[in-house]
Design a protein around this motif. Structure first.
Motif, PDB file in Angstrom:
ATOM      1  N   GLY A 189     -44.756 -61.875 -22.701  1.00 15.50           N
ATOM      2  CA  GLY A 189     -44.176 -62.900 -23.437  1.00 15.50           C
ATOM      3  C   GLY A 189     -44.696 -62.729 -24.701  1.00 15.50           C
ATOM      4  N   LEU A 190     -45.197 -61.844 -25.246  1.00 18.34           N
ATOM      5  CA  LEU A 190     -45.727 -61.633 -26.740  1.00 18.34           C
ATOM      6  C   LEU A 190     -44.507 -61.426 -27.457  1.00 18.34           C
ATOM      7  CD1 LEU A 190     -49.051 -59.690 -25.470  1.00 18.34           C
ATOM      8  CD2 LEU A 190     -48.881 -62.124 -26.127  1.00 18.34           C
ATOM      9  N   THR A 191     -45.069 -61.505 -28.883  1.00 18.08           N
ATOM     10  CA  THR A 191     -44.104 -60.902 -29.870  1.00 18.08           C
ATOM     11  C   THR A 191     -44.294 -59.577 -30.038  1.00 18.08           C
ATOM     12  OG1 THR A 191     -45.766 -61.245 -31.441  1.00 18.08           O
ATOM     13  CG2 THR A 191     -44.533 -63.309 -30.916  1.00 18.08           C
ATOM     14  N   THR A 192     -42.996 -58.938 -30.644  1.00 14.74           N
ATOM     15  CA  THR A 192     -43.073 -57.642 -31.194  1.00 14.74           C
ATOM     16  C   THR A 192     -43.885 -57.456 -32.305  1.00 14.74           C
ATOM     17  OG1 THR A 192     -41.018 -57.922 -32.476  1.00 14.74           O
ATOM     18  CG2 THR A 192     -40.611 -57.189 -30.038  1.00 14.74           C
ATOM     19  N   LEU A 193     -44.176 -55.873 -32.567  1.00 11.10           N
ATOM     20  CA  LEU A 193     -44.896 -55.384 -33.475  1.00 11.10           C
ATOM     21  C   LEU A 193     -44.144 -54.665 -34.511  1.00 11.10           C
ATOM     22  CD1 LEU A 193     -48.139 -53.929 -31.876  1.00 11.10           C
ATOM     23  CD2 LEU A 193     -48.042 -56.134 -32.971  1.00 11.10           C
ATOM     24  N   THR A 194     -44.491 -54.895 -35.741  1.00 12.70           N
ATOM     25  CA  THR A 194     -43.875 -53.784 -36.734  1.00 12.70           C
ATOM     26  C   THR A 194     -44.832 -52.508 -36.491  1.00 12.70           C
ATOM     27  OG1 THR A 194     -45.362 -54.663 -38.426  1.00 12.70           O
ATOM     28  CG2 THR A 194     -43.415 -55.708 -38.143  1.00 12.70           C
ATOM     29  N   TYR A 195     -44.287 -51.550 -37.482  1.00 14.16           N
ATOM     30  CA  TYR A 195     -45.002 -50.213 -37.560  1.00 14.16           C
ATOM     31  C   TYR A 195     -46.505 -50.662 -38.170  1.00 14.16           C
ATOM     32  CZ  TYR A 195     -46.494 -45.679 -39.162  1.00 14.16           C
ATOM     33  OH  TYR A 195     -47.156 -44.527 -39.595  1.00 14.16           O
ATOM     34  N   TRP A 196     -46.705 -51.366 -39.119  1.00 15.59           N
ATOM     35  CA  TRP A 196     -47.898 -51.312 -39.748  1.00 15.59           C
ATOM     36  C   TRP A 196     -48.965 -52.115 -38.904  1.00 15.59           C
ATOM     37  CZ3 TRP A 196     -49.285 -47.836 -42.937  1.00 15.59           C
ATOM     38  CH2 TRP A 196     -48.462 -47.385 -43.713  1.00 15.59           C
ATOM     39  N   GLN A 197     -48.300 -53.100 -38.303  1.00 17.20           N
ATOM     40  CA  GLN A 197     -49.120 -53.943 -37.046  1.00 17.20           C
ATOM     41  C   GLN A 197     -49.646 -52.963 -36.147  1.00 17.20           C
ATOM     42  OE1 GLN A 197     -46.210 -57.125 -36.182  1.00 17.20           O
ATOM     43  NE2 GLN A 197     -47.178 -58.451 -37.551  1.00 17.20           N
ATOM     44  N   ALA A 198     -48.552 -52.018 -35.628  1.00 14.72           N
ATOM     45  CA  ALA A 198     -49.025 -51.055 -34.837  1.00 14.72           C
ATOM     46  C   ALA A 198     -50.333 -50.076 -35.096  1.00 14.72           C
ATOM     47  CB  ALA A 198     -48.033 -50.220 -34.147  1.00 14.72           C
ATOM     48  N   VAL A 199     -50.135 -49.552 -36.312  1.00 11.66           N
ATOM     49  CA  VAL A 199     -51.055 -48.768 -36.979  1.00 11.66           C
ATOM     50  C   VAL A 199     -52.567 -49.607 -37.095  1.00 11.66           C
ATOM     51  CG1 VAL A 199     -51.875 -47.668 -39.020  1.00 11.66           C
ATOM     52  CG2 VAL A 199     -49.697 -47.329 -38.047  1.00 11.66           C
ATOM     53  N   GLY A 200     -52.323 -50.783 -37.412  1.00 15.32           N
ATOM     54  CA  GLY A 200     -53.866 -51.638 -37.501  1.00 15.32           C
ATOM     55  C   GLY A 200     -54.225 -51.732 -36.230  1.00 15.32           C
ATOM     56  N   LEU A 201     -53.461 -52.013 -35.170  1.00 14.63           N
ATOM     57  CA  LEU A 201     -53.919 -52.331 -33.760  1.00 14.63           C
ATOM     58  C   LEU A 201     -54.604 -50.851 -33.147  1.00 14.63           C
ATOM     59  CD1 LEU A 201     -53.878 -53.953 -31.066  1.00 14.63           C
ATOM     60  CD2 LEU A 201     -51.747 -52.978 -30.560  1.00 14.63           C
ATOM     61  N   PHE A 202     -54.089 -49.815 -33.571  1.00 20.42           N
ATOM     62  CA  PHE A 202     -54.620 -48.361 -33.150  1.00 20.42           C
ATOM     63  C   PHE A 202     -55.988 -48.650 -33.917  1.00 20.42           C
ATOM     64  CE2 PHE A 202     -55.193 -43.973 -34.383  1.00 20.42           C
ATOM     65  CZ  PHE A 202     -55.310 -43.558 -32.852  1.00 20.42           C
ATOM     66  N   ILE A 203     -56.061 -48.722 -35.304  1.00 21.12           N
ATOM     67  CA  ILE A 203     -57.437 -48.569 -35.950  1.00 21.12           C
ATOM     68  C   ILE A 203     -58.419 -49.523 -35.283  1.00 21.12           C
ATOM     69  CG2 ILE A 203     -58.578 -48.762 -38.165  1.00 21.12           C
ATOM     70  CD1 ILE A 203     -55.898 -47.879 -39.463  1.00 21.12           C
ATOM     71  N   LEU A 204     -58.071 -50.668 -35.053  1.00 21.67           N
ATOM     72  CA  LEU A 204     -58.804 -51.819 -34.389  1.00 21.67           C
ATOM     73  C   LEU A 204     -59.129 -51.420 -33.080  1.00 21.67           C
ATOM     74  CD1 LEU A 204     -59.926 -54.504 -35.014  1.00 21.67           C
ATOM     75  CD2 LEU A 204     -58.057 -55.391 -33.539  1.00 21.67           C
ATOM     76  N   PHE A 229     -63.186 -50.537 -31.732  1.00 20.43           N
ATOM     77  CA  PHE A 229     -63.902 -51.316 -30.576  1.00 20.43           C
ATOM     78  C   PHE A 229     -64.398 -50.249 -29.612  1.00 20.43           C
ATOM     79  CE2 PHE A 229     -61.402 -55.558 -31.578  1.00 20.43           C
ATOM     80  CZ  PHE A 229     -62.485 -55.941 -32.419  1.00 20.43           C
ATOM     81  N   LEU A 230     -63.386 -49.195 -29.462  1.00 17.94           N
ATOM     82  CA  LEU A 230     -63.978 -48.230 -28.370  1.00 17.94           C
ATOM     83  C   LEU A 230     -64.799 -47.211 -28.729  1.00 17.94           C
ATOM     84  CD1 LEU A 230     -60.495 -48.433 -26.638  1.00 17.94           C
ATOM     85  CD2 LEU A 230     -62.316 -49.746 -25.905  1.00 17.94           C
ATOM     86  N   GLY A 231     -65.039 -47.089 -29.929  1.00 18.46           N
ATOM     87  CA  GLY A 231     -66.070 -46.274 -30.480  1.00 18.46           C
ATOM     88  C   GLY A 231     -65.361 -44.600 -30.747  1.00 18.46           C
ATOM     89  N   GLY A 232     -64.294 -44.889 -31.204  1.00 24.70           N
ATOM     90  CA  GLY A 232     -63.583 -43.474 -31.823  1.00 24.70           C
ATOM     91  C   GLY A 232     -63.132 -42.732 -30.492  1.00 24.70           C
ATOM     92  N   CYS A 233     -63.103 -41.114 -30.830  1.00 32.14           N
ATOM     93  CA  CYS A 233     -62.674 -40.201 -29.640  1.00 32.14           C
ATOM     94  C   CYS A 233     -63.562 -40.229 -28.557  1.00 32.14           C
ATOM     95  CB  CYS A 233     -62.265 -39.073 -30.511  1.00 32.14           C
ATOM     96  SG  CYS A 233     -61.233 -39.150 -31.772  1.00 32.14           S
ATOM     97  N   CYS A 234     -64.891 -40.443 -28.783  1.00 30.31           N
ATOM     98  CA  CYS A 234     -65.897 -40.027 -27.762  1.00 30.31           C
ATOM     99  C   CYS A 234     -65.856 -41.520 -26.581  1.00 30.31           C
ATOM    100  CB  CYS A 234     -67.177 -39.792 -28.283  1.00 30.31           C
ATOM    101  SG  CYS A 234     -67.373 -38.377 -29.476  1.00 30.31           S
ATOM    102  N   GLY A 235     -65.151 -42.489 -26.649  1.00 28.47           N
ATOM    103  CA  GLY A 235     -65.235 -43.423 -25.682  1.00 28.47           C
ATOM    104  C   GLY A 235     -66.301 -44.265 -25.762  1.00 28.47           C
ATOM    105  N   GLY A 236     -67.174 -44.286 -26.879  1.00 31.78           N
ATOM    106  CA  GLY A 236     -68.261 -45.398 -27.048  1.00 31.78           C
ATOM    107  C   GLY A 236     -69.517 -44.814 -26.526  1.00 31.78           C
ATOM    108  N   SER A 237     -70.366 -45.533 -26.622  1.00 34.93           N
ATOM    109  CA  SER A 237     -71.722 -44.809 -26.079  1.00 34.93           C
ATOM    110  C   SER A 237     -72.452 -45.828 -25.253  1.00 34.93           C
ATOM    111  CB  SER A 237     -72.992 -44.877 -27.361  1.00 34.93           C
ATOM    112  OG  SER A 237     -73.059 -46.258 -27.893  1.00 34.93           O
ATOM    113  N   SER A 238     -73.226 -45.360 -24.480  1.00 23.70           N
ATOM    114  CA  SER A 238     -73.720 -46.045 -23.049  1.00 23.70           C
ATOM    115  C   SER A 238     -74.968 -46.275 -23.341  1.00 23.70           C
ATOM    116  CB  SER A 238     -73.470 -44.977 -21.984  1.00 23.70           C
ATOM    117  OG  SER A 238     -74.054 -45.615 -20.630  1.00 23.70           O
ATOM    118  N   LYS A 239     -75.361 -47.738 -23.255  1.00 26.34           N
ATOM    119  CA  LYS A 239     -76.881 -47.941 -23.111  1.00 26.34           C
ATOM    120  C   LYS A 239     -77.638 -47.372 -22.184  1.00 26.34           C
ATOM    121  CE  LYS A 239     -75.815 -52.429 -25.061  1.00 26.34           C
ATOM    122  NZ  LYS A 239     -75.715 -54.003 -24.760  1.00 26.34           N
ATOM    123  N   SER A 240     -77.112 -46.619 -21.108  1.00 23.02           N
ATOM    124  CA  SER A 240     -78.065 -45.988 -20.015  1.00 23.02           C
ATOM    125  C   SER A 240     -78.325 -44.730 -20.344  1.00 23.02           C
ATOM    126  CB  SER A 240     -77.386 -46.168 -18.714  1.00 23.02           C
ATOM    127  OG  SER A 240     -76.043 -45.414 -18.730  1.00 23.02           O
TER     128      SER A 240
END
Length: 138
Positions: free
Chosen positions: A52-67, A71-82
């Motif tokens: 039930g969420l609202t729809t996104l515009t193109y720029w909102q989708a690009v912003g979500l992708f960058i965000l 958060f996930l650490g780029g292409c490498c999938g983040g770093s592990s503390k272990s």
């Protein structure tokens, strides 16, 4: 790394190198635009109906992708503390992008390369199958 680029672009003219760079910029821009549209399309197709969420515009989708990339650490999938420093160093040592040994390539090729290449060709010709139908077709 410099030796790798020197090796890869040895036979290329400056015009070809500029063409490769321009093609790379166009390809990256095209992929960025494509990612924005794919994210927008998937979000607008799934999220409003499921959650039930609202729809996104193109720029909102690009912003979500960058965000998400932040958060996930780029292409490498983040770093592990272990993971330890030792394992990271071993990964870097065995990395396919380690070109520190390329500085010896030109010297090797000048001193031994041609001779070893001729020996390799002779071995291949001596091992060639007698029946042409048995050989690999490329």
């Amino acid at each position: 790394m410099t030796s790798f680029f020197t090796h890869k672009f040895r036979e290329k003219s400056p015009i070809e190198i500029v063409g490769i760079i321009i093609f790379g910029v166009i390809a990256i821009t095209g992929l960025a635009i494509l990612f924005g549209f794919v994210i927008m399309w998937l979000w607008n197709w799934l999220m409003p109906d499921i959650f039930g969420l609202t729809t996104l515009t193109y720029w909102q989708a690009v912003g979500l992708f960058i965000l998400l990339k932040i958060f996930l650490g780029g292409c490498c999938g983040g770093s592990s503390k272990s993971s330890s420093k030792k394992s990271k160093d071993e990964c870097k040592k065995d990395s396919k992008t380690d070109f520190s040994k390329w500085k010896y390539y030109d010297k090797f090729w000048k001193e031994e390369g041609d001779q070893h290449y001729k020996q390799y060709i002779e071995r291949q010709l001596n091992q060639a199958p007698e029946d042409p139908s048995e050989s690999d077709v490329e």
